[in-house]
Motif scaffolding. Structure first.
Motif, mmCIF file in Angstrom:
data_model
loop_
_atom_site.group_PDB
_atom_site.id
_atom_site.type_symbol
_atom_site.label_atom_id
_atom_site.label_comp_id
_atom_site.label_asym_id
_atom_site.label_seq_id
_atom_site.Cartn_x
_atom_site.Cartn_y
_atom_site.Cartn_z
ATOM 1 N N GLN A 30 -38.088 9.352 14.263
ATOM 2 C CA GLN A 30 -36.726 8.314 14.131
ATOM 3 C C GLN A 30 -35.668 7.967 15.487
ATOM 4 O OE1 GLN A 30 -36.350 6.483 11.331
ATOM 5 N NE2 GLN A 30 -35.212 4.902 12.916
ATOM 6 N N ILE A 62 -41.798 6.593 2.446
ATOM 7 C CA ILE A 62 -41.443 6.190 3.535
ATOM 8 C C ILE A 62 -41.594 4.150 3.191
ATOM 9 C CG2 ILE A 62 -39.830 6.225 5.775
ATOM 10 C CD1 ILE A 62 -40.978 9.246 6.780
ATOM 11 N N ASP A 63 -40.126 3.576 3.111
ATOM 12 C CA ASP A 63 -40.829 1.946 3.100
ATOM 13 C C ASP A 63 -41.374 2.007 2.130
ATOM 14 O OD1 ASP A 63 -38.232 1.609 4.360
ATOM 15 O OD2 ASP A 63 -39.434 1.695 6.272
ATOM 16 N N TRP A 70 -46.559 5.443 7.499
ATOM 17 C CA TRP A 70 -45.096 5.279 8.256
ATOM 18 C C TRP A 70 -45.604 5.683 9.679
ATOM 19 C CZ3 TRP A 70 -41.064 7.805 9.899
ATOM 20 C CH2 TRP A 70 -40.377 7.159 10.379
ATOM 21 N N VAL A 74 -44.381 3.406 13.717
ATOM 22 C CA VAL A 74 -43.554 3.760 13.982
ATOM 23 C C VAL A 74 -44.276 4.235 15.447
ATOM 24 C CG1 VAL A 74 -42.454 5.665 14.792
ATOM 25 C CG2 VAL A 74 -42.012 4.166 12.697
ATOM 26 N N HIS A 297 -35.483 12.141 3.446
ATOM 27 C CA HIS A 297 -34.368 11.720 3.949
ATOM 28 C C HIS A 297 -33.168 12.633 4.511
ATOM 29 C CE1 HIS A 297 -30.490 9.243 3.233
ATOM 30 N NE2 HIS A 297 -30.792 8.083 3.046
ATOM 31 N N LEU A 300 -34.505 11.984 8.339
ATOM 32 C CA LEU A 300 -34.401 10.319 9.444
ATOM 33 C C LEU A 300 -33.117 10.255 9.250
ATOM 34 C CD1 LEU A 300 -36.764 8.653 6.331
ATOM 35 C CD2 LEU A 300 -37.990 9.205 9.065
ATOM 36 N N HIS A 304 -31.834 9.510 13.456
ATOM 37 C CA HIS A 304 -31.415 8.055 13.629
ATOM 38 C C HIS A 304 -30.280 8.865 14.352
ATOM 39 C CE1 HIS A 304 -30.398 3.487 13.425
ATOM 40 N NE2 HIS A 304 -29.527 4.561 12.664
ATOM 41 N N LYS A 321 -29.986 -1.341 12.959
ATOM 42 C CA LYS A 321 -31.541 -1.407 12.383
ATOM 43 C C LYS A 321 -31.167 -0.391 10.702
ATOM 44 C CE LYS A 321 -34.651 -4.127 14.360
ATOM 45 N NZ LYS A 321 -35.399 -4.203 13.410
ATOM 46 N N PRO A 324 -34.921 3.350 7.369
ATOM 47 C CA PRO A 324 -36.061 4.025 6.176
ATOM 48 C C PRO A 324 -35.758 4.214 5.242
ATOM 49 C CG PRO A 324 -36.833 4.390 8.684
ATOM 50 C CD PRO A 324 -34.988 4.187 8.298
ATOM 51 N N LYS A 325 -35.638 3.580 4.088
ATOM 52 C CA LYS A 325 -36.448 4.126 2.542
ATOM 53 C C LYS A 325 -37.149 5.248 2.343
ATOM 54 C CE LYS A 325 -34.296 -0.055 0.549
ATOM 55 N NZ LYS A 325 -34.528 -1.221 0.317
#
Length: 417
Positions: A30, A62-63, A70, A74, A297, A300, A304, A321, A324-325
């Protein structure tokens, strides 16, 4: 040892970047993606041949997609950017003055025929900023007879099952002091592996796993088996059949590179581990599990946000942006370091250091962590204490009647590995 000349070829080189991201787990991926999208020149270095870190060994999402998928998505995005250099099989082993980092890239060690190409390349990387996303290393609980084949770290058992499709045993028992141990049991059951028992040192847990015998407020008092594990014995005297014991004692952030310019880690009680202190090498930031953010989470988000700060400091404009969930998994821990016993329970499996050796060190007056290290050789094997040091310090603290922060810790110097 043969005395013959080394037949392999070696090389060295120099690289320059705005941001060096060390480690390609969720935080590192990330961070690299955020920095690259802002236009910074990014180098992403990872020890593994397959970036993704623990995402490759877990069942995270993730997402809405598996974490490993994921990670590959990336990586494909990063590989398509001209301002990104991806370096797999590369260990950043040292942090030196003026933003210089040493890295060893293993180019052809995995090939049967190197075809005249260098086996390894020693890189000197000049980075304006670095983001350490080196993850964490699981630690054990010292149990009598824990040198018997079949006694493993729970995270390793999970990695065998999830990443490689290998069952380390047919009847696996889990011994844990934290929620992460239960993740191992759930993942094994989901793949059809029998979990014979889960022993949790905490009395107030409300987890359950189909078909497993649950013992809370208990601990493993011994192991049995001639050439490998066949059974474990609990403190109650109960014997449970098992050919593999997955031990989950918590996770230690990999703080090593933060210490290479005399920085000293600090104790964080909620994760029962040392995290990087404030005296970091010039230009370095730390994100993810290496910084004590042991949930997905959180890792990530740290990757970020720290990348945004670093790129802004360098004059780039980060893109807006969405993160990601991903959810944060349960991660509560109540420290439990060792089983009190007159039998041998190993702390450092490479150098044969037992709990008794640590108690003897204290008894004979070698009570400083530096003296303990030299008296017992704790942490002086090739892993440099990555799995044993914190466990040994906790046992020393208990013997001296001090807290772990008051007992202190050793720091690290290059090379990292």
């Amino acid at each position: 040892l043969s005395g013959d000349p080394d037949p392999d070829i070696y090389d060295h080189g120099f690289l320059h970047c705005d941001i060096l991201v060390i480690g390609a787990g969720p935080a590192g991926l990330q961070a690299a993606l955020t920095a690259a999208r802002a236009g910074a020149r990014v180098i992403l270095a990872d020890e593994d041949f397959r970036p993704g870190g623990r995402l490759n060994a877990e069942t995270y999402e993730i997402d809405g997609m598996p974490g490993a998928d994921w990670a590959q998505t990336v990586l494909a995005d990063l590989a398509g950017m001209p301002n990104v250099r991806l370096m797999t099989r590369t260990t950043v082993y040292g942090v030196f003055d003026h933003g210089i980092h040493g890295a060893l890239e293993r180019r052809t060690d995995h090939l049967a025929d190197a075809q005249g190409k260098p086996r390894q390349i020693l890189w000197r990387i000049y980075a304006k900023r670095s983001i350490l996303c080196a993850g964490a290393t699981e630690r054990s609980i010292a149990v009598p007879g824990n040198d018997r084949p079949g006694v493993m770290l729970a995270g390793a058992v999970r990695a065998y099952a999830n990443r490689f499709g290998v069952a380390p045993g047919q009847r696996i028992a889990v011994f844990t002091n934290n929620d992460d141990g239960w993740r191992t049991a759930h993942d094994l059951r989901a793949k059809g592996v029998q979990v014979s028992a889960i022993i949790d040192t905490r009395a107030d847990v409300a987890h359950d796993v189909d078909g497993a015998r649950i013992k809370t407020g208990a601990h493993v008092a011994g192991t049995r088996g001639r050439k490998g594990l066949t059974a474990i014995t609990l403190d109650s005297g109960l014997r449970i059949e098992a050919d593999c014991l997955a031990v989950a004692g918590g996770w230690n952030p990999n703080v090593h590179l933060t210490c290479h310019q005399r920085g000293r880690p600090v104790w964080q009680g909620d994760i029962a581990a040392f995290v990087p202190g404030t005296d970091l090498p010039q230009g370095m930031s730390v994100a993810g599990a290496a910084n004590g953010a042991l949930t997905l989470h959180a890792a990530l988000a740290e990757g970020h946000n720290i990348a945004k700060t670093a790129t802004t400091d360098l004059g780039f404009k980060p893109r807006r942006k969405a993160l990601p969930k991903a959810s944060d998994e349960a991660s509560a821990i109540t420290p439990f370091w060792h089983v009190k016993t007159t039998k041998r329970a190993w702390v450092d499996l490479q150098n044969d250091v037992t709990t008794k050796d640590i108690a003897q060190s204290h008894l004979e007056g070698f009570r400083s962590v530096e003296h303990l290290k030299r008296y017992t050789t704790l942490g002086m094997a090739t892993d440099q204490g990555k799995t044993a040091n914190v466990l040994g310090l906790a046992i020393l603290a208990e013997a001296s009647g001090k807290s772990i922060p008051d007992t202190g810790t050793t720091i690290f110097r290059p090379p990292y590995t």
